[in-house]
Design an enzyme around this catalytic site. Structure first.
Site, PDB file in Angstrom:
ATOM      1  N   CYS A  40       0.835  -1.200   0.000  1.00 16.88           N
ATOM      2  CA  CYS A  40       0.000   0.000   0.000  1.00 16.88           C
ATOM      3  C   CYS A  40       0.873   1.255   0.000  1.00 16.88           C
ATOM      4  CB  CYS A  40      -0.898   0.014   1.237  1.00 16.88           C
ATOM      5  SG  CYS A  40      -2.135  -1.295   1.257  1.00 16.88           S
ATOM      6  N   GLU A  69       0.562   3.947   1.829  1.00 16.03           N
ATOM      7  CA  GLU A  69       0.884   4.409   3.179  1.00 16.03           C
ATOM      8  C   GLU A  69       2.098   3.663   3.730  1.00 16.03           C
ATOM      9  OE1 GLU A  69      -3.701   4.431   2.867  1.00 16.03           O
ATOM     10  OE2 GLU A  69      -2.009   3.349   2.011  1.00 16.03           O
ATOM     11  N   CYS A  90      -2.928  -0.663   7.057  1.00 16.14           N
ATOM     12  CA  CYS A  90      -2.221   0.624   7.029  1.00 16.14           C
ATOM     13  C   CYS A  90      -2.517   1.439   8.274  1.00 16.14           C
ATOM     14  CB  CYS A  90      -2.575   1.404   5.769  1.00 16.14           C
ATOM     15  SG  CYS A  90      -1.757   0.726   4.309  1.00 16.14           S
TER      16      CYS A  90
END
Length: 146
Positions: free
Chosen positions: A67, A69, A105
């Site tokens: 991801c 993040e 995340c």
């Protein structure tokens, strides 16, 4: 974790711009969902409130996808070391869709932030949403109490 501090409108705009720039570099050949994230670090003697960005990187084995993040956090740790503290997070995408941080995340952000840390992301109708990490992750996992 460091206490939350107010984030200025200029900082929010800079975070969103850096996240947008990062999303342009997304590797998303499977979902075509291009995400960028940017984190604002608490200033210390190594950086002056640096903004670090990351993008999603997909994999043919979907579970191995990274991801945005997590990419931003990994880059911040790489650049500034494991003592970084996140002051704010912004997430954007190039698909015009709602896009808040996923559960994994949220937990990763919490490792370097606190429940009062502001998080900015696009909502269901394209409107900007401002919330806190604690609102997104009310029953966070912690190994030790704060």
């Amino acid at each position: 974790p460091m206490p939350a501090r107010p984030v200025t409108p200029a900082e929010i705009a800079a975070l969103q711009q850096r996240a947008l720039e990062a999303a342009q570099h997304s590797y998303s050949p499977y979902s075509h969902f291009r995400v960028g994230a940017a984190i604002l670090l608490h200033p210390d003697d190594r950086q002056e409130g640096a903004i670090v960005a990351g993008t999603n990187v997909e994999n043919a084995s979907y579970r191995l996808t990274s991801c945005a993040e997590q990419a931003a956090i990994a880059m911040a740790v790489t650049l500034y070391g494991p003592a970084i503290r996140i002051c704010a997070v912004a997430v954007v995408n190039l698909n015009g869709a709602a896009c808040m941080p996923c559960g994994a995340c949220r937990q990763t952000i919490l490792e370097f932030a606190n429940p009062e840390t502001p998080v900015f992301y696009p909502g269901a109708n394209g409107e900007a949403v401002a919330t806190t990490l604690g609102e997104l992750l009310p029953a966070a996992f912690r190994l030790s109490p704060e």
